[in-house]
Design an enzyme around this catalytic site. Structure first.
Site, PDB file in Angstrom:
ATOM      1  CD  GLU A 253     -25.452  -5.053 -45.266  1.00  0.00           C
ATOM      2  OE1 GLU A 253     -25.047  -4.789 -46.406  1.00  0.00           O
ATOM      3  OE2 GLU A 253     -26.434  -4.476 -44.732  1.00  0.00           O
ATOM      4  CE  LYS A 312     -26.657  -5.470 -50.977  1.00  0.00           C
ATOM      5  NZ  LYS A 312     -26.447  -4.264 -50.147  1.00  0.00           N
ATOM      6  CB  CYS A 366     -28.723  -4.627 -47.147  1.00  0.00           C
ATOM      7  SG  CYS A 366     -29.092  -2.865 -46.931  1.00  0.00           S
TER       8      CYS A 366
END
Length: 495
Positions: A253, A312, A366
């Protein structure tokens, strides 16, 4: 002990010890037999307490205080600015999560079925905690089985099903009667029996693709320091160009050192290092409306052409956006808000992306890896790709718990999962949740793994948490009806 210490002192201490014991079943400790004892003691004390709501809150706050103690780490990245807020954040998190257990204790007392009623109520509270206000399904009771041989049973039960077996089993045993105790032991054994009956994961075949996981090891307080950014980027390039011919390369990430729209000079460097293999790399960018996004890009060709972008969609509260910003500012979180790279805009939701050489995969960035329901919202992929920057979580419990939840996602879905983590723990996991290879915390380098095959679609993917939810509602109704019958006045009429 009652002669040495008054009850008002002993009971809270025991509740705190019960909460700590229950938390020790979570990673990195994985002491699931201790956790069974902690939950049993906590249920028993909540049942016998004259103040069950307070007892439930103490039990829960102690549990979350230990299991989520890593929550202080983001505040310590810039300790001069936000370090003073670290204890406030931990107290607020632990106490806030403890409210769910306090509510469960109040409901359990109203059900009037002792530890069994408390167990049903606590299962309901944890199911609610996983979904209310987007949910926070971290440190659930069922997670203690991740460290046990029962983990593969998540393919049938999911985390909440595992928690139901744990809590309901203990609640029945604590009835202290033969028949309920036997049923309770059977429930506690169910995950282990299911795990033993499920087929083992087949090994990867020779035709399976090889994936290279890149781990540059950039501590968060140095990650964006101009003097260090080039060092971390070179580490990633060296790992990408290391000996071997992977079919795809995965960077963690936010590992591209420039905004995606301004990366025309660095993307070719990554592409050349990969030798033409496609790269999945964590990026930051601004969308057409000027809002910042945290996402990933699939790069192909020797020029690093952007083939696919995924944004995301589950953002971290206080990390990527500030909930109720006016209230947060008034409470003193303004310094933390100023540290945000921007109030990120969420992506549209989970979707599959095509990575040449790997096929259709489900990306998770994440925090997204803690939500099992997202796997059910897409067509079945070949694998799960998890890109994360666990440097925010410190170097102990946070990264270990995040890896444990990734293992659970793999076991629930029967899908192999590979994760590239900035500071570790990068790993390859098969469809039973078994870790095949890891690159540990605080190490720079790479990990080449052969992608395991996917297992058949699991029961949990087909049903989700609906079965557990319906079971709990039926139990709640049944216990409520039985409770009313018990309270009927059967005193005989007097002449």
């Amino acid at each position: 002990m009652a002669r040495l210490f008054p009850t008002w002192f002993v009971t809270p201490v025991l509740l705190i010890l019960a909460g700590v014991g229950a938390a020790l079943g979570q990673a990195p400790w994985g002491l699931w037999p201790v956790a069974l004892g902690g939950y049993a003691l906590g249920l028993s004390l909540m049942t016998s307490s004259a103040r069950p709501v307070l007892a439930g809150w103490l039990f829960g706050t102690a549990h979350f205080g230990l299991s989520l103690h890593w929550i202080v780490e983001p505040f310590l990245v810039d300790a001069a600015q936000t370090g003073a807020l670290a204890p406030v954040g931990l107290i607020a998190m632990a106490g806030g999560m403890g409210v769910f257990w306090a509510s469960a204790a109040g409901l359990g007392r109203r059900l009037e079925h002792g530890a069994l009623g408390m167990a049903v109520a606590l299962c309901l509270a944890e199911l609610a905690r996983a979904y209310v206000l987007t949910g926070f399904p971290w440190a659930l009771p069922g997670h203690v089985f991740i460290a046990s041989p029962a983990l593969p049973a998540a393919a049938c039960l999911g985390a909440h099903g595992l928690g139901l077996c744990l809590l309901l089993g203990l609640g029945l045993v604590l009835r202290w009667r033969a028949a309920p105790a036997v049923l309770g032991v059977a429930l506690l054994a169910t995950p282990f029996v299911l795990a033993a009956l499920l087929p083992s994961a087949p090994p990867a075949t020779g035709a399976a693709p090889t994936v290279r996981l890149v781990q540059p090891n950039a501590p968060q307080h140095l990650k964006w320091d101009p003097e260090w950014m080039g060092i971390f980027f070179r580490r990633g390039l060296e790992a990408t160009a290391a000996e071997g011919t992977p079919d795809a390369v995965i960077w963690p990430e936010t590992s591209l050192p420039q905004l995606l729209g301004r990366s025309g000079d660095v993307r070719p460097m990554v592409a050349r290092a990969s030798g033409g293999a496609p790269i999945v790399i964590g990026v930051q960018r601004y969308d057409e409306a000027g809002a910042p996004r945290n996402g990933l890009a699939v790069l192909t060709g020797h020029g690093g052409t952007v083939e696919t972008i995924y944004d995301k969609h589950r953002l971290v509260p206080f990390g990527e956006y500030l909930p109720l910003p006016g209230v947060a500012e008034a409470l003193g979180f303004g310094a933390l808000a100023k540290q945000l790279a921007g109030r990120y805009a969420p992506g549209p939701g989970p979707r599959l992306i095509d990575v040449p050489g790997l096929g259709a995969v489900l990306p998770m960035i994440c925090y997204e890896a803690i939500f099992p329901q997202d796997i059910r919202r897409v067509e079945r992929p070949r694998a799960i790709l998890h890109l994360t920057n666990d440097a925010w979580f410190g170097t102990y419990a946070g990264p270990a718990q995040h890896l444990a939840l990734a293992r659970l996602r793999a076991a629930e879905s029967g899908l192999p999962l590979v994760r590239a983590a900035n500071t570790g723990i990068s790993a390859a996991i098969n469809g039973r949740g078994e870790v095949l290879a890891t690159l540990g915390l605080g190490r720079a380098g790479h990990l080449d793994v052969t992608l395991p095959p996917a297992l058949p679609e699991t029961v949990y993917v087909k049903t989700g948490d609906w079965v557990v939810g319906a079971t709990l509602v039926l139990l709640l109704i049944g216990l409520s009806v039985l409770g009313r019958r018990k309270t009927v006045d059967v005193t005989p009429d007097r002449a």
